[in-house]
Motif scaffolding. Structure first.
Motif, mmCIF file in Angstrom:
data_model
loop_
_atom_site.group_PDB
_atom_site.id
_atom_site.type_symbol
_atom_site.label_atom_id
_atom_site.label_comp_id
_atom_site.label_asym_id
_atom_site.label_seq_id
_atom_site.Cartn_x
_atom_site.Cartn_y
_atom_site.Cartn_z
ATOM 1 N N PRO A 180 -9.132 11.742 0.380
ATOM 2 C CA PRO A 180 -9.782 12.732 1.255
ATOM 3 C C PRO A 180 -11.048 12.190 1.916
ATOM 4 C CG PRO A 180 -9.430 13.603 -0.983
ATOM 5 C CD PRO A 180 -9.187 12.138 -1.041
ATOM 6 N N ALA A 181 -11.348 12.673 3.095
ATOM 7 C CA ALA A 181 -12.588 12.315 3.782
ATOM 8 C C ALA A 181 -13.789 12.635 2.902
ATOM 9 C CB ALA A 181 -12.689 13.069 5.101
ATOM 10 N N GLY A 182 -14.793 11.748 2.936
ATOM 11 C CA GLY A 182 -16.006 11.937 2.157
ATOM 12 C C GLY A 182 -15.947 11.385 0.752
ATOM 13 N N SER A 183 -14.787 10.934 0.308
ATOM 14 C CA SER A 183 -14.641 10.439 -1.061
ATOM 15 C C SER A 183 -15.340 9.099 -1.247
ATOM 16 C CB SER A 183 -13.160 10.252 -1.402
ATOM 17 O OG SER A 183 -12.456 11.457 -1.306
ATOM 18 N N HIS A 184 -15.857 8.893 -2.447
ATOM 19 C CA HIS A 184 -16.344 7.571 -2.835
ATOM 20 C C HIS A 184 -15.157 6.737 -3.291
ATOM 21 C CE1 HIS A 184 -20.185 9.747 -2.936
ATOM 22 N NE2 HIS A 184 -20.728 8.574 -2.716
ATOM 23 N N VAL A 185 -15.033 5.553 -2.723
ATOM 24 C CA VAL A 185 -13.897 4.672 -2.996
ATOM 25 C C VAL A 185 -14.431 3.368 -3.578
ATOM 26 C CG1 VAL A 185 -11.919 3.472 -2.000
ATOM 27 C CG2 VAL A 185 -12.591 5.723 -1.104
ATOM 28 N N TYR A 186 -13.948 3.022 -4.768
ATOM 29 C CA TYR A 186 -14.360 1.783 -5.428
ATOM 30 C C TYR A 186 -13.178 0.814 -5.427
ATOM 31 C CZ TYR A 186 -18.621 3.807 -7.591
ATOM 32 O OH TYR A 186 -19.840 4.369 -7.829
ATOM 33 N N VAL A 187 -13.293 -0.251 -4.660
ATOM 34 C CA VAL A 187 -12.353 -1.362 -4.760
ATOM 35 C C VAL A 187 -12.845 -2.251 -5.896
ATOM 36 C CG1 VAL A 187 -11.367 -3.327 -3.539
ATOM 37 C CG2 VAL A 187 -11.826 -1.200 -2.309
ATOM 38 N N CYS A 188 -11.927 -2.738 -6.733
ATOM 39 C CA CYS A 188 -12.352 -3.269 -8.032
ATOM 40 C C CYS A 188 -11.821 -4.672 -8.293
ATOM 41 C CB CYS A 188 -11.863 -2.310 -9.119
ATOM 42 S SG CYS A 188 -12.639 -2.563 -10.715
ATOM 43 N N PRO A 189 -12.533 -5.724 -7.821
ATOM 44 C CA PRO A 189 -12.098 -7.084 -8.145
ATOM 45 C C PRO A 189 -11.897 -7.319 -9.637
ATOM 46 C CG PRO A 189 -13.849 -7.145 -6.506
ATOM 47 C CD PRO A 189 -13.733 -5.718 -6.954
ATOM 48 N N TRP A 190 -12.727 -6.726 -10.484
ATOM 49 C CA TRP A 190 -12.608 -6.953 -11.921
ATOM 50 C C TRP A 190 -11.200 -6.632 -12.411
ATOM 51 C CZ3 TRP A 190 -15.669 -9.096 -15.630
ATOM 52 C CH2 TRP A 190 -15.246 -8.932 -16.957
ATOM 53 N N VAL A 191 -10.616 -5.552 -11.914
ATOM 54 C CA VAL A 191 -9.284 -5.142 -12.358
ATOM 55 C C VAL A 191 -8.192 -5.853 -11.555
ATOM 56 C CG1 VAL A 191 -7.706 -3.185 -12.614
ATOM 57 C CG2 VAL A 191 -10.127 -2.923 -13.181
ATOM 58 N N THR A 192 -8.355 -5.953 -10.237
ATOM 59 C CA THR A 192 -7.339 -6.625 -9.423
ATOM 60 C C THR A 192 -7.155 -8.066 -9.873
ATOM 61 O OG1 THR A 192 -8.027 -5.227 -7.565
ATOM 62 C CG2 THR A 192 -6.612 -7.109 -7.062
ATOM 63 N N HIS A 193 -8.236 -8.726 -10.257
ATOM 64 C CA HIS A 193 -8.168 -10.108 -10.720
ATOM 65 C C HIS A 193 -7.466 -10.242 -12.071
ATOM 66 C CE1 HIS A 193 -11.801 -11.721 -8.173
ATOM 67 N NE2 HIS A 193 -10.865 -11.150 -7.434
ATOM 68 N N ARG A 194 -7.252 -9.115 -12.734
ATOM 69 C CA ARG A 194 -6.538 -9.114 -14.017
ATOM 70 C C ARG A 194 -5.206 -8.369 -13.919
ATOM 71 N NH1 ARG A 194 -11.765 -9.872 -15.461
ATOM 72 N NH2 ARG A 194 -12.210 -10.724 -17.530
ATOM 73 N N HIS A 195 -4.760 -8.113 -12.718
ATOM 74 C CA HIS A 195 -3.550 -7.322 -12.512
ATOM 75 C C HIS A 195 -2.328 -8.176 -12.856
ATOM 76 C CE1 HIS A 195 -0.755 -4.510 -10.830
ATOM 77 N NE2 HIS A 195 -1.686 -3.775 -10.283
ATOM 78 N N PRO A 196 -1.501 -7.722 -13.794
ATOM 79 C CA PRO A 196 -0.365 -8.558 -14.213
ATOM 80 C C PRO A 196 0.683 -8.762 -13.123
ATOM 81 C CG PRO A 196 -0.270 -6.387 -15.253
ATOM 82 C CD PRO A 196 -1.606 -6.477 -14.582
ATOM 83 N N SER A 197 0.663 -7.962 -12.073
ATOM 84 C CA SER A 197 1.604 -8.174 -10.975
ATOM 85 C C SER A 197 1.309 -9.449 -10.201
ATOM 86 C CB SER A 197 1.577 -6.982 -10.011
ATOM 87 O OG SER A 197 2.024 -5.809 -10.645
#
Length: 461
Positions: free
Chosen positions: A349-366
């Motif tokens: 939704p508009a106005g939402s705080h969005v956190y992109v997360c290298p810590w987790v993406t860098h550990r993503h098993p995919s």
């Protein structure tokens, strides 16, 4: 296809996940992905003061937020506003035309060719650190303390030239105070005004005033002396004063100070974290360290490295990239949705705080088989083929990617090569606790043993 509703992480009925986020933010992010998937809503705080944060963990989602749909996600969230109040309106937090103008003026100062001019200064500071280790007996080091001292010296020397010693002391005293203060204010649902004389406000105001006064004095001195590149002055502050473009006015004194503060923050904290964990991981994995050192010695022998040597030492780059995968200095990148958006199939939704997360993406098993395992060979070209672009993004991405990425990598590659040229590192710490501030860092000493090696040792260097 209609957007999917974002799942919500479980939490306490009244407080949501706020206690988990305070006790163990990184673990809370990882658990949210495991239990709920690649886009997760986390609610924190009591009713009336509640924050809703949309976490994006997939590489595709990170690319949308930071790059392909960057116009839909602005850097005007609460945390970024607090950063602006503390560190000024520099590249890290400026918006819209301010940001575009600053980037046009500064980009020519951070090309790969331009930053190569700072290699000698970087190497001088690494040699100075090695000299200090030898003076202390040359048998042990605290990587956390020593890499912090090294990176502060490097950035203050490059930014301020002859004024580096004075600046380094101020930066090491003031930056940690301001970083933790800003983080706490950015995460709190309600803050007292900074003008209220609480102990925290007073400490932060004093640290900010000291840093501002330092930068303002150096700017005034250079203005008064008419310093220019033609006069032989080549510190970065002088280059900033003389930065020009066909369509933009020069930086004002306040803008110069704001940019200096950004470079001091990014050039000390993030680089120190990456070097600390790169050397810690090499110290814990002697086989990788020995192979990397063999490449360094085969390339350099006993001589000092130059930027032209770095392509001949890909193992150094792989070791750094794997450390930055496991320990990205900025564990989250924060945006605010300017309008309703769809990220990786989920409705934001508009106005939402969005956190992109290298810590987790860098550990993503995919993207990363056995993601917790240290394996620099992941970054060999044949193994990286087909991996999504935003499976690894410790320096951000898109129009707000780190302008100093070439500079940071130059510093770190030269430092790692020179340290391995001189010493074998043996790790004393199996696990290193993490302290989460504006960036992450080791929460205590990171001890290691030093053993002189290589032709420099044999020559008595």
């Amino acid at each position: 296809m209609n957007p999917i509703e974002v799942p919500t992480a479980s939490g306490l009925p009244l407080l949501g996940s706020i206690l988990d986020l305070r006790r163990d933010p990184l673990g809370t992010y990882e658990r949210a992905r495991r239990e709920h998937g690649d886009v997760v809503r986390i609610v924190a705080g009591p009713p009336g003061l509640r924050s809703e944060i949309y976490f994006v963990f997939s590489a595709a989602g990170a690319q949308q937020v930071l790059a392909s749909q960057a116009a839909d996600f602005r850097k005007d969230d609460v945390f970024s506003l607090e950063m602006r109040e503390t560190f000024g309106n520099g590249l890290l937090s400026s918006l819209d035309e301010d940001h575009l103008r600053q980037r046009r003026l500064l980009s020519p100062l951070f090309t790969k060719r331009k930053v190569a001019e700072y290699a000698d200064a970087v190497c001088d500071e690494v040699e100075r650190l090695c000299g200090e280790w030898e003076a202390d007996g040359g048998t042990g080091a605290d990587l956390n303390e020593d890499m912090s001292r090294l990176t502060v010296r490097m950035i203050t020397r490059i930014l301020f030239g002859a004024d580096a010693e004075e600046a380094a002391a101020v930066v090491r005293r003031c930056m940690p105070v301001l970083g933790m203060y800003t983080l706490k204010r950015g995460l709190m649902p309600l803050n007292l005004p900074r003008s209220v004389p609480t102990p925290a406000n007073r400490r932060a105001a004093a640290a900010q005033a000291e840093l501002y006064a330092l930068c303002d004095r150096f700017i005034e001195q250079r203005r008064a002396s008419g310093a220019s590149r033609q006069d032989g002055a080549d510190d970065l502050l002088t280059l900033l004063i003389n930065a020009r473009s066909d369509e933009d006015s020069p930086l004002t004194d306040r803008e110069l100070r704001d940019q200096a503060l950004v470079f001091l923050l990014a050039g000390s904290d993030t680089t120190a974290t990456s070097l600390t964990f790169a050397m810690h991981l090499l110290a814990r994995h002697g086989d990788v360290q020995d192979d990397t050192r063999a490449e360094v010695l085969a390339t350099l022998g006993a001589r000092r490295p130059t930027p032209g040597d770095l392509d001949a030492m890909p193992a150094v780059e792989r070791a750094l990239k794997e450390a930055m995968r496991l320990y990205p200095a900025a564990p989250v990148l924060i945006r605010r949705a300017a309008r309703d958006a769809v990220v990786d199939g989920y409705a934001i939704p508009a106005g939402s705080h969005v956190y992109v997360c290298p810590w987790v993406t860098h550990r993503h098993p995919s993207y990363w088989p056995e993601p917790e395992r240290y394996d620099p060979a992941r970054f060999r070209p044949e193994r990286a083929d087909g991996r999504p672009r935003y499976a690894w993004f410790p320096l951000g991405g898109g129009p707000r990617s780190c302008i100093g990425n070439h500079f940071a990598m130059l510093q770190m590659k030269l430092a790692v090569a020179m340290l391995l040229q001189r010493y074998r590192f043996s790790g004393l710490e199996e696990e290193v606790p993490i302290e989460v501030g504006v960036t992450i860092r080791a929460a205590r000493t990171v001890g290691c043993r030093l053993t002189p090696v290589g032709p420099l040792s044999a020559a008595g260097a």
